[in-house]
Design an enzyme around this catalytic site. Structure first.
Site, PDB file in Angstrom:
ATOM      1  N   MET A  50     -12.437   4.787  -1.512  1.00 61.13           N
ATOM      2  CA  MET A  50     -13.172   5.143  -0.298  1.00 61.13           C
ATOM      3  C   MET A  50     -13.819   6.493  -0.537  1.00 61.13           C
ATOM      4  O   MET A  50     -13.469   7.504   0.074  1.00 61.13           O
ATOM      5  CB  MET A  50     -12.224   5.165   0.899  1.00 61.13           C
ATOM      6  CG  MET A  50     -11.764   3.786   1.318  1.00 61.13           C
ATOM      7  SD  MET A  50     -10.508   3.815   2.621  1.00 61.13           S
ATOM      8  CE  MET A  50      -9.016   3.804   1.633  1.00 61.13           C
TER       9      MET A  50
ATOM     10  N   MET B  61     -11.979  -5.256   5.313  1.00 55.69           N
ATOM     11  CA  MET B  61     -11.254  -4.196   6.009  1.00 55.69           C
ATOM     12  C   MET B  61     -11.015  -4.635   7.456  1.00 55.69           C
ATOM     13  O   MET B  61     -11.967  -4.882   8.193  1.00 55.69           O
ATOM     14  CB  MET B  61     -12.059  -2.901   5.985  1.00 55.69           C
ATOM     15  CG  MET B  61     -12.193  -2.256   4.619  1.00 55.69           C
ATOM     16  SD  MET B  61     -10.583  -1.788   3.921  1.00 55.69           S
ATOM     17  CE  MET B  61      -9.978  -0.639   5.156  1.00 55.69           C
TER      18      MET B  61
ATOM     19  N   ASP C 153      -4.996   3.666  -2.193  1.00 58.37           N
ATOM     20  CA  ASP C 153      -6.166   4.092  -1.418  1.00 58.37           C
ATOM     21  C   ASP C 153      -6.584   5.502  -1.819  1.00 58.37           C
ATOM     22  O   ASP C 153      -5.806   6.452  -1.651  1.00 58.37           O
ATOM     23  CB  ASP C 153      -5.854   4.067   0.080  1.00 58.37           C
ATOM     24  CG  ASP C 153      -5.789   2.657   0.636  1.00 58.37           C
ATOM     25  OD1 ASP C 153      -6.722   1.881   0.376  1.00 58.37           O
ATOM     26  OD2 ASP C 153      -4.808   2.334   1.331  1.00 58.37           O
TER      27      ASP C 153
ATOM     28  N   SER D 281       0.831  -1.199   0.000  1.00 63.42           N
ATOM     29  CA  SER D 281       0.000   0.000   0.000  1.00 63.42           C
ATOM     30  C   SER D 281       0.867   1.250   0.000  1.00 63.42           C
ATOM     31  O   SER D 281       1.599   1.516   0.950  1.00 63.42           O
ATOM     32  CB  SER D 281      -0.908   0.014   1.231  1.00 63.42           C
ATOM     33  OG  SER D 281      -1.591   1.242   1.305  1.00 63.42           O
TER      34      SER D 281
ATOM     35  N   MET E 180      -9.234   8.466  -1.058  1.00 60.43           N
ATOM     36  CA  MET E 180     -10.174   8.924  -0.027  1.00 60.43           C
ATOM     37  C   MET E 180     -10.643  10.334  -0.357  1.00 60.43           C
ATOM     38  O   MET E 180      -9.846  11.177  -0.774  1.00 60.43           O
ATOM     39  CB  MET E 180      -9.498   8.931   1.342  1.00 60.43           C
ATOM     40  CG  MET E 180      -8.771   7.657   1.695  1.00 60.43           C
ATOM     41  SD  MET E 180      -7.966   7.813   3.307  1.00 60.43           S
ATOM     42  CE  MET E 180      -6.771   6.479   3.210  1.00 60.43           C
TER      43      MET E 180
ATOM     44  N   ASP F  74      -7.049  -5.854   4.353  1.00 62.23           N
ATOM     45  CA  ASP F  74      -6.305  -4.601   4.426  1.00 62.23           C
ATOM     46  C   ASP F  74      -6.449  -3.988   5.807  1.00 62.23           C
ATOM     47  O   ASP F  74      -7.562  -3.719   6.268  1.00 62.23           O
ATOM     48  CB  ASP F  74      -6.847  -3.638   3.356  1.00 62.23           C
ATOM     49  CG  ASP F  74      -6.138  -2.294   3.360  1.00 62.23           C
ATOM     50  OD1 ASP F  74      -5.109  -2.140   4.041  1.00 62.23           O
ATOM     51  OD2 ASP F  74      -6.618  -1.384   2.652  1.00 62.23           O
TER      52      ASP F  74
ATOM     53  N   HIS G  52      -8.446   1.100  -4.317  1.00 65.76           N
ATOM     54  CA  HIS G  52      -9.510   1.007  -3.321  1.00 65.76           C
ATOM     55  C   HIS G  52     -10.156   2.383  -3.192  1.00 65.76           C
ATOM     56  O   HIS G  52      -9.553   3.324  -2.665  1.00 65.76           O
ATOM     57  CB  HIS G  52      -8.920   0.548  -1.981  1.00 65.76           C
ATOM     58  CG  HIS G  52      -9.904   0.505  -0.860  1.00 65.76           C
ATOM     59  ND1 HIS G  52      -9.512   0.420   0.455  1.00 65.76           N
ATOM     60  CD2 HIS G  52     -11.263   0.532  -0.835  1.00 65.76           C
ATOM     61  CE1 HIS G  52     -10.584   0.392   1.227  1.00 65.76           C
ATOM     62  NE2 HIS G  52     -11.657   0.470   0.462  1.00 65.76           N
TER      63      HIS G  52
ATOM     64  N   HIS H 228      -1.254  -1.278  -4.044  1.00 67.56           N
ATOM     65  CA  HIS H 228      -2.551  -0.917  -3.478  1.00 67.56           C
ATOM     66  C   HIS H 228      -2.613   0.598  -3.351  1.00 67.56           C
ATOM     67  O   HIS H 228      -1.744   1.222  -2.733  1.00 67.56           O
ATOM     68  CB  HIS H 228      -2.720  -1.577  -2.109  1.00 67.56           C
ATOM     69  CG  HIS H 228      -4.099  -1.450  -1.550  1.00 67.56           C
ATOM     70  ND1 HIS H 228      -5.137  -2.257  -1.952  1.00 67.56           N
ATOM     71  CD2 HIS H 228      -4.613  -0.603  -0.625  1.00 67.56           C
ATOM     72  CE1 HIS H 228      -6.234  -1.926  -1.290  1.00 67.56           C
ATOM     73  NE2 HIS H 228      -5.948  -0.913  -0.488  1.00 67.56           N
TER      74      HIS H 228
END
Length: 221
Positions: free
Chosen positions: A70, A139, A37, A7, A39, A177, A68, A35
């Site tokens: 979010m 998660m 993320d 990540s 957000m 994760d 991912h 990975h």
């Protein structure tokens, strides 16, 4: 095969390119993903990064971009993330009004689909979609911040998903994760996961040594 998805949320962004090149240079092939993320500060409290970062690092690696989201209403952005290099997009069930439609559109674009929920949401709500997606993400921390401790109840959630997949002859990947380190990854694997996200356990210290330790554990499972 058990795979590692480092990540970049835990990377040093002043030398992000160099750190990714360290991963590229490894001959071991058990870390095929990055990975990423994303957000939005609405679905989760934090704001991270998005398309410009992905476009920049896409130029220096052929690793699978495991994105991912979010974010609220992820459907709005899938074309932009496709253009930025996403290979897999995982979205939150809580943030999407039409999950099957979104999954279908991802597949039409040639993107693999993943689905997830927050730790307090029953994993059983994911069951209707597990035959449509390539990956389900459990998660093991509350989404939004890196460096949190692993939520122990996540192991039972992994077991439930593994049981459902096996009973229905589904080959869907189970990704986990949050709060995963060399010391506890064996528990996650034993519960049924086969794609492991790790942030500080990879980017904290010697990256290649850290990945090698994970691969050694994976090889012995």
């Amino acid at each position: 095969m058990i795979k590692l998805s480092p990540s970049i949320l835990a990377a040093d962004f002043s030398i992000l390119g160099e750190q990714i090149k360290e991963l590229n240079a490894m001959k071991e092939n058990n870390a095929p993903y990055l990975h990423i993320d994303v957000m939005d500060g609405i679905f989760v409290p934090s704001i991270s990064f998005g398309m410009p970062i992905m476009e920049s690092i896409r130029k220096i690696t052929d690793k699978i971009f495991d994105v991912h989201l979010m974010i609220m209403d992820p459907h709005r952005y899938i074309s932009a993330f496709k253009k930025s290099g996403a290979d897999i997009i995982t979205f939150h069930l809580e943030a999407c009004d039409a999950p099957s439609e979104l999954i279908g559109d991802l597949h039409t674009m040639g993107i693999k689909a993943g689905i997830t929920v927050k730790p307090e949401t029953p994993v059983e709500l994911l069951y209707p979609y597990l035959n449509q997606v390539e990956m389900v993400l459990i998660m093991s921390v509350n989404p939004g911040f890196g460096g949190q401790e692993f939520i122990s109840g996540s192991l039972e959630r992994i077991r439930k998903i593994r049981k459902y997949l096996d009973e229905n002859n589904l080959r869907t990947d189970i990704q986990v994760d949050g709060g995963i380190y060399h010391e506890n990854v064996h528990e996650v694997i034993e519960a049924g996961a086969n794609v492991i996200v790790a942030g500080s356990a990879v980017f904290g210290g010697n990256i290649q040594e850290n990945v090698h330790k994970f691969n050694k554990i994976f090889a012995n499972r």
